[in-house]
Design a protein around this motif. Structure first.
Motif, PDB file in Angstrom:
ATOM      1  N   PRO A  68      67.418  16.204  32.006  1.00 15.24           N
ATOM      2  CA  PRO A  68      66.536  15.722  30.608  1.00 15.24           C
ATOM      3  C   PRO A  68      65.153  15.421  30.854  1.00 15.24           C
ATOM      4  O   PRO A  68      64.709  15.240  32.199  1.00 15.24           O
ATOM      5  N   THR A  82      63.338  13.423  33.577  1.00 16.57           N
ATOM      6  CA  THR A  82      63.628  12.030  34.007  1.00 16.57           C
ATOM      7  C   THR A  82      64.624  12.010  34.859  1.00 16.57           C
ATOM      8  O   THR A  82      64.690  11.934  36.059  1.00 16.57           O
ATOM      9  N   SER A  83      65.874  11.700  34.442  1.00 14.40           N
ATOM     10  CA  SER A  83      67.173  11.337  35.077  1.00 14.40           C
ATOM     11  C   SER A  83      68.071  12.657  35.554  1.00 14.40           C
ATOM     12  O   SER A  83      69.421  12.536  35.830  1.00 14.40           O
ATOM     13  N   LEU A 154      65.834  10.196  19.988  1.00 17.92           N
ATOM     14  CA  LEU A 154      66.130   9.233  20.859  1.00 17.92           C
ATOM     15  C   LEU A 154      65.514   9.761  22.152  1.00 17.92           C
ATOM     16  O   LEU A 154      64.605   9.208  22.747  1.00 17.92           O
ATOM     17  N   VAL A 155      66.179  10.815  22.640  1.00 13.15           N
ATOM     18  CA  VAL A 155      65.795  11.562  23.693  1.00 13.15           C
ATOM     19  C   VAL A 155      65.591  13.108  23.313  1.00 13.15           C
ATOM     20  O   VAL A 155      64.551  13.254  22.671  1.00 13.15           O
ATOM     21  N   GLU A 158      71.932  17.012  23.656  1.00 14.81           N
ATOM     22  CA  GLU A 158      72.629  17.470  24.497  1.00 14.81           C
ATOM     23  C   GLU A 158      73.933  17.899  24.427  1.00 14.81           C
ATOM     24  O   GLU A 158      74.978  17.500  24.392  1.00 14.81           O
TER      25      GLU A 158
ATOM     26  N   VAL B 262      73.519   9.778  28.521  1.00 13.35           N
ATOM     27  CA  VAL B 262      72.129   9.750  28.039  1.00 13.35           C
ATOM     28  C   VAL B 262      71.481   8.407  28.340  1.00 13.35           C
ATOM     29  O   VAL B 262      71.692   7.228  28.110  1.00 13.35           O
ATOM     30  N   GLN B 263      70.368   8.664  29.165  1.00 13.73           N
ATOM     31  CA  GLN B 263      69.636   7.697  29.903  1.00 13.73           C
ATOM     32  C   GLN B 263      68.806   6.936  28.989  1.00 13.73           C
ATOM     33  O   GLN B 263      67.443   7.154  29.060  1.00 13.73           O
ATOM     34  N   SER B 264      69.088   6.187  27.856  1.00 15.95           N
ATOM     35  CA  SER B 264      68.287   5.478  27.196  1.00 15.95           C
ATOM     36  C   SER B 264      68.711   4.006  27.173  1.00 15.95           C
ATOM     37  O   SER B 264      69.511   3.835  26.878  1.00 15.95           O
ATOM     38  N   ALA B 266      68.061   1.908  24.833  1.00 14.33           N
ATOM     39  CA  ALA B 266      68.683   1.906  23.410  1.00 14.33           C
ATOM     40  C   ALA B 266      70.474   2.072  23.515  1.00 14.33           C
ATOM     41  O   ALA B 266      71.098   1.094  22.814  1.00 14.33           O
ATOM     42  N   ILE B 267      70.831   2.624  24.460  1.00  8.33           N
ATOM     43  CA  ILE B 267      72.427   2.917  24.357  1.00  8.33           C
ATOM     44  C   ILE B 267      72.784   2.209  25.653  1.00  8.33           C
ATOM     45  O   ILE B 267      73.862   1.281  25.682  1.00  8.33           O
ATOM     46  N   TYR B 274      71.796  -0.681  18.356  1.00  9.27           N
ATOM     47  CA  TYR B 274      71.803   0.775  18.177  1.00  9.27           C
ATOM     48  C   TYR B 274      72.806   1.238  17.043  1.00  9.27           C
ATOM     49  O   TYR B 274      72.595   2.150  16.291  1.00  9.27           O
TER      50      TYR B 274
END
Lengths: 296, 296
Positions: A68, A82-83, A154-155, A158, B262-264, B266-267, B274
């Motif tokens: 990501p 990022t991760s 948001l991102v 995927e 999903v590395q956010s 918000a989640i 959210y």
């Protein structure tokens, strides 16, 4: 004529080009993805050498990157990978490093968003404002173009990680995704096929039952993408889709699954032109990066 | 101050308003959806009477309409309800009929796209460019806003008709959708709940096992929407979501299903903000229609 740079920044290899357009590629290099330092240094050196040797400046460089990634321009980590679980690559600054070293503006997006932009500009989706590019290979990813632009949000999407319905009586395979088991990627990627059937996908004959099941799951995924995104076309690329016999199977199964609900001639009557291979073939990635640069 | 019209054109009832904004509603009427002729005549009469009686002209009228509808402005059937199974309503011209009768420009979109636009303007998604509004009630539909605008595309999204993974050993229900059986709508709509459990959803106690299963399926759908669209927020409205105890169940199951992929924040950290109810409550439909008119 203006010159641009394109970087297909993949998890396995990087491909860099200097080009005026897809028919005017001035120089190209490819090298394996090793450490971030080494790989990004080679990338920068390729472009700086080109500019020095040819006494030409690039207008912009597009990077279509494995993820990501952070696409939020307001974020302090904009332009970073990022991760990722890829060793050494988590939290890698890509954009600023290239921009600073070369003093050239950098356009940045996911590898699949880049490929989608390229297919829209020069490939199988020319003239369309809403479509999907999917790659089904080592992993599965999707780039969705909505109203002419890739979806961020948001991102970023995927699309390989949607969950699919699996009939465990017919197919007890536990899936290959470390996060979700039997998601789309966990069922249909190249490594998933190999784990499921005990040999690489390219060694499975065209009449192996693997392919009926593969087409079934891909069709399930496309049913979802059609009902969520309403694309005008779906482009299927990547190593697994080199098995061209999959296309007619998938088309037939998508029609059966949607069952007449989406009343569009594109699906009901012209599905051969609706689900198609990439117009740019295996050049979608690097030409997508070039398209990102030109779109800055 | 400019005045606008809004029409929530539902399959069961129509709601029409004249308003300067959500806090300035000048007149409102609601009536059942009968034949197209009768229903559209009442709609037109409401606005023409208002303009005559008040000697005021409307700037535009927004129609947020049940579907499927034709949103392609280049199509000869733009502004039509197309292939609905609702008796008498297939191939009904909505936009041109209202425009011609009133000489007022008409903005047109799906009911859920309208509601999403309204939630973005005045409700639970203010300031966001990418989000989803879902209604889970008599049917299930979704409006997705991408980069500030509703997704159109080949037709328009039909987010209630994604297929979900069902564990038939735990849940053998055959589903309620005449097209897809166990799609999202076929498993989770109000009528699906009634068919499954033998009584209306509102008569099922909060500790009835129906709700764990309902939350499980809704979470599966949201996992898909998150990975395909990467929304910044998800708004869940409609009759079934009046069961407020569903929200914490859904949030927990979405986190579990995405499994950290999903590395956010918000989640991972702020999921209560959210996945949320509509800011406009059951007014999302008609105020969404008003927002469509103002956005012309």
């Amino acid at each position: 004529m203006s010159l641009y740079g394109g970087v297909e920044a993949g998890g396995t290899k990087f491909v860099c080009i200097v080009a005026g357009g897809p028919g005017d590629i001035r120089e190209e290099v490819r090298f394996p993805t090793t450490t971030p330092d080494e790989t990004l240094s080679r990338t920068i050196k390729f472009f700086s050498n080109y500019m020095r040797d040819n006494e030409e400046k690039l207008e912009a460089i597009g990077v279509a990157c494995f993820g990501p990634v952070d696409l939020d321009k307001a974020s302090p980590t904009y332009g970073f990978i990022t991760s990722t679980p890829k060793p050494g690559w988590a939290n890698t600054d890509v954009v600023a490093r290239i921009e600073k070293a070369l003093n050239v503006p950098v356009a940045f997006d996911t590898d699949v968003n880049g490929a989608a932009v390229g297919e829209g500009k020069w490939g199988a989706a020319q003239g369309l404002s809403n479509f999907i590019y999917l790659t089904i290979g080592t992993g599965i990813g999707g780039g969705a173009i909505v109203d002419g632009k890739p979806i961020h949000g948001l991102v970023h999407p995927e699309m390989g990680h949607i969950m699919l319905a699996q009939d465990v009586e017919k197919d007890p395979f536990e899936g290959y995704c470390p996060f979700h088991g039997t998601c789309f990627e966990g069922l249909c990627s190249g490594p998933a096929l190999q784990a499921h059937w005990g040999k690489p996908a390219q060694d499975l004959d065209a009449d192996h039952p693997a392919w009926q099941l593969e087409a079934h799951y891909i069709a399930e995924a496309l049913h979802i993408f059609v009902t969520v995104l309403s694309p005008q076309r779906i482009i299927l690329g990547g190593g697994v889709m080199q098995q061209a016999h999959l296309f007619p199977l998938i088309r037939e199964k998508v029609k059966a699954s949607l069952n007449g609900y989406v009343q569009s001639p594109a699906i009901l009557e012209e599905i051969d032109a609706y689900i198609v291979p990439p117009g740019l073939g295996n050049r979608a990635g690097v030409l997508g990066a070039l398209a990102l640069a030109q779109g800055m």
